[in-house]
Design an enzyme around this catalytic site. Sequence first.
Site, short mmCIF file in Angstrom:
data_model
loop_
_atom_site.label_atom_id
_atom_site.label_comp_id
_atom_site.label_asym_id
_atom_site.label_seq_id
_atom_site.Cartn_x
_atom_site.Cartn_y
_atom_site.Cartn_z
N ILE A 137 0.83 -1.19 0.00
CA ILE A 137 0.00 0.00 0.00
C ILE A 137 0.87 1.26 0.00
O ILE A 137 0.56 2.25 -0.66
CB ILE A 137 -0.92 0.02 1.25
CG1 ILE A 137 -1.62 -1.32 1.43
CG2 ILE A 137 -1.92 1.17 1.18
CD1 ILE A 137 -2.39 -1.79 0.22
N GLU A 138 1.96 1.19 0.73
CA GLU A 138 2.82 2.37 0.88
C GLU A 138 3.64 2.68 -0.37
O GLU A 138 3.71 3.83 -0.80
CB GLU A 138 3.76 2.17 2.08
CG GLU A 138 3.11 2.31 3.44
CD GLU A 138 2.75 3.75 3.77
OE1 GLU A 138 3.19 4.65 3.02
OE2 GLU A 138 2.04 3.97 4.75
N SER A 139 4.28 1.66 -0.93
CA SER A 139 5.27 1.92 -1.98
C SER A 139 5.28 0.90 -3.10
O SER A 139 6.17 0.95 -3.95
CB SER A 139 6.66 1.94 -1.34
OG SER A 139 6.97 0.66 -0.80
#
Length: 508
Positions: A137-139
């Site tokens: 989700i982040e990167s």
Amino acid sequence: MKLLSTACLAGLLFLTGCATQSPSGGFSSDPDAPLSSQRHSSPVIPGGPLQPITATKMGSSQVAPLFTPADLWDRIRRGFAMPDLQHELVQDREQWYASRPDYMQRMTERSSKYLFHIVEELERRGMPTELALLPYIESAFNPQAVSTAKAAGMWQFMPATGNYFDLKQNVFRDDRRDVLASTRAALDYLQKLHRMFGDWHLALAAYNWGEGSVSRAIARNQKAGLGTSYTELNMPAETRMYVPKLQAVKNIVADPEAFKTELPLIENHPYFQTVDITHDIDVALVAQLAGIREQDFRALNPSFNKPVILAAGTPQILLPWDNAKVFQRNLEARSQGQYASWTVWTVPSTMSVAEVAQRMSMSEADLRHINGIPPRMLIKAGSALMVPRSTTTRQDVTEHVADHGQIALTPEIITRRTTVRAGKRDSVASMAKRYRVSAANVADWNSVKPGAAFKAGQQVVLYLPVQMKTAGAKPTKAGAARNQSASKKSPAISKVARGGTPTKTRRH
């Protein structure tokens, strides 16, 4: 002799009687009796022949399997421990991911290098394994990812948060991108947030939005008599989507067939191992000795942003599991005593790029490229520059420089040589004050002492700053008036402004 035999027989009969005491006075023959009731008893000798021990079935069917899953996805599924979020946004994100199989494939293949380590750390801390999916989700599991807000790494740490969790960020490396350091910091942060809010969904919201923002949103709802769960708080759209995205990925991992998705096989064993380094060493040499491509090395060691690894700041590197032994064997067999062709030089005083390049025997272009120095900038004193290492250098970069080295720059001022005529009672000091330069420079430019006086009408050499003009800009009336005023006050400036030909240019 007969008397002795009679005495022995009597003693034997006495001991046998002690061993067969009744339960009220000695050992109990009941194996389920409490230990305290058996403490002062003797074992009962069973009657008849001994029977062989036979196998029997366990009474409970809730037995954990002893085998280790071969598939890391299966291991992650077994560790799911967060409550599922039931929300329409989850279905929206499920469709989004499921409709992009190429994106999911690239993302999961990229994660195969890092997932085992993250799952190991989560299990060691007793944390839900859903959190291993958070970098999706982040990167998208890209350790080189940088957001518009300057968050970096696969866990997307902001600079200040990274500093708080001891992630070094200097001219040589950025630990927000480091696989081991950033994972340690991210899990520390998530544990801290879970302790604060007592809820994983709120902890994740705080990871994305900030703990202060979530706390204030909770306080507002409490004051209004509203609920304080994740779905009940008023939050930005990005944070509103944050947990639904993670839940969607979790659902796809839990049952990929239901979403017509195929997850690449990630075997349940380490992808990399740590290797100690004791000397500064070139990245290219590490890759060569390990038998891997440099880009593969940087994928496991993304925090390095220079061509050399400084052992004092980074005493360990990561290498693919099978290549780590190859590297160590080749390193031990290498007879050359120097492993790094680069070192760090601390600038003693503010200098131009040209001056540093000349002193270090390298081109200006190379100096700018390796140190990221833009045009028209001076290098300030104390800056730590990456420069070629001479063959006679044996000392590695110190720990202080490796951990704290920074580059400080200041705009370069271009000066132009001009001459002015000295007036009556003019001196080095008065000329320096009038033209806002140092007396030492005026004395140096004119080969006189700092306390010298000039004769009236004497030609005085000065190097004055040249104002950079924007191409195509036209002076305003007010600007023209100021220039005209300056021309009357300063013959030297008026000469340059009117296009006088300079005889020399110097950069400071």
